[in-house]
Design a protein around this motif. Structure first.
Motif, mmCIF file in Angstrom:
data_model
loop_
_atom_site.group_PDB
_atom_site.id
_atom_site.type_symbol
_atom_site.label_atom_id
_atom_site.label_comp_id
_atom_site.label_asym_id
_atom_site.label_seq_id
_atom_site.Cartn_x
_atom_site.Cartn_y
_atom_site.Cartn_z
ATOM 1 N N ASP A 185 -51.149 6.834 -10.851
ATOM 2 C CA ASP A 185 -52.119 6.258 -9.927
ATOM 3 C C ASP A 185 -52.949 5.198 -10.654
ATOM 4 O OD1 ASP A 185 -51.330 7.917 -7.840
ATOM 5 O OD2 ASP A 185 -52.681 9.529 -8.481
ATOM 6 N N THR A 189 -53.945 8.763 -13.476
ATOM 7 C CA THR A 189 -53.436 10.106 -13.231
ATOM 8 C C THR A 189 -51.920 10.075 -13.044
ATOM 9 O OG1 THR A 189 -55.505 10.751 -12.167
ATOM 10 C CG2 THR A 189 -53.575 12.126 -11.732
ATOM 11 N N ARG A 191 -48.598 10.845 -11.558
ATOM 12 C CA ARG A 191 -48.127 11.321 -10.255
ATOM 13 C C ARG A 191 -46.715 11.890 -10.339
ATOM 14 N NH1 ARG A 191 -46.344 7.661 -6.279
ATOM 15 N NH2 ARG A 191 -47.477 6.047 -7.432
#
Length: 268
Positions: A185, A189, A191
């Motif tokens: 992301d 983060t 994914r």
């Protein structure tokens, strides 16, 4: 050397005890006590073709041709890097995609970890017909007599890379190799993550425990090494180039290198 002009002819010779022959770079190391069947005369086994985001690769595509074709494809960079750095330039001009997958007793096939993280399927032809198999399934349970004709890669998003640890700078096989495909992301983060390791054990395989632990995280490089060390379940193989314990010990560093490459700003 027997020159097959069709898949059926190749299967017939294989059923009689002949060995299928592609680039021949590994076969030359072993005994030549059985007839060899070259596949180079069978049409369509050297194609590289895109179909709606999917990429279809013939089993006789050479490492050199593969690296050149994928040189501007960031999603499939793992395969381009693996093909472009394998062995030596002379070997890359001869070694084939199918040979790298199918060669028996070869623990360091650079292309296989990259293919695993890219979700590759293989097309095989047997006496019963044509079948598509996930590469992981094919490696886990090799079928009986068959010809591997194509490799299919699904459409990709995100980035991928391939890193290796060498004993010298060139002219050999890696002591350990790792491919990684990452989707993240905007805030960093993770994914989706796929990691595969080669040369450490007898055959390359995915690292599902580490993948699962990192999805949903934004790890820093120092933490990443520790997580990889704690979650390693690899049992390194002993060989003349390196002991098994050393192959497993270097894996956290390869994980950190690959992750740093994939999280660096585009173009760096």
């Amino acid at each position: 050397m027997i020159h097959a002009s069709s898949l059926q002819e190749a299967l017939d010779h294989q059923a009689s005890g002949a060995v299928l022959f592609a680039g021949g770079t590994w076969a030359m190391r072993g005994p030549m006590d059985r007839p060899f069947v070259t596949l180079s005369g069978i049409p369509g086994l050297d194609l590289i073709e895109g179909q709606g985001g999917q990429l279809i690769l013939g089993a006789l595509v050479t490492h050199e041709a593969l690296a050149r074709a994928l040189s501007t494809d960031p999603g499939r960079a793992a395969l381009a890097l693996a093909a472009g750095k394998s062995a030596t330039p002379a070997v890359r001009r001869m070694a084939t995609l199918g040979g790298n997958i199918c060669t028996a007793d070869f623990a360091s096939p650079d292309l296989v970890p990259a293919l695993l993280v890219l979700g590759a399927c293989v097309t095989i032809v047997t006496a019963q017909g044509v079948e598509d198999l996930p590469l992981a399934d094919y490696l886990a349970t090799p079928p009986g007599p068959h010809v591997l004709t194509h490799v299919k890669l699904p459409a990709v998003t995100g980035r991928s890379t391939h890193v290796r640890l060498m004993q010298r700078q060139a002219g050999e096989y890696p002591l350990a190799a790792l491919s990684m495909a990452l989707k993240a992301d905007p805030d960093g983060t993770i994914r989706d993550l796929r990691i595969a390791v080669g040369a450490v054990e007898a055959r390359p395989r995915r690292w599902p425990a580490l993948e699962a632990a990192l999805i949903g995280c934004t790890p820093d490089p120092a933490a990443l090494r520790g997580i990889a060390r704690d979650l390693s379940d690899f049992i390194g193989r002993d060989a003349v180039d390196a002991p098994g314990w050393y192959r497993t010990r270097v894996l956290p560093g390869l994980v950190a290198r690959a992750f740093a490459t994939l999280t660096a700003p585009e173009g760096r």
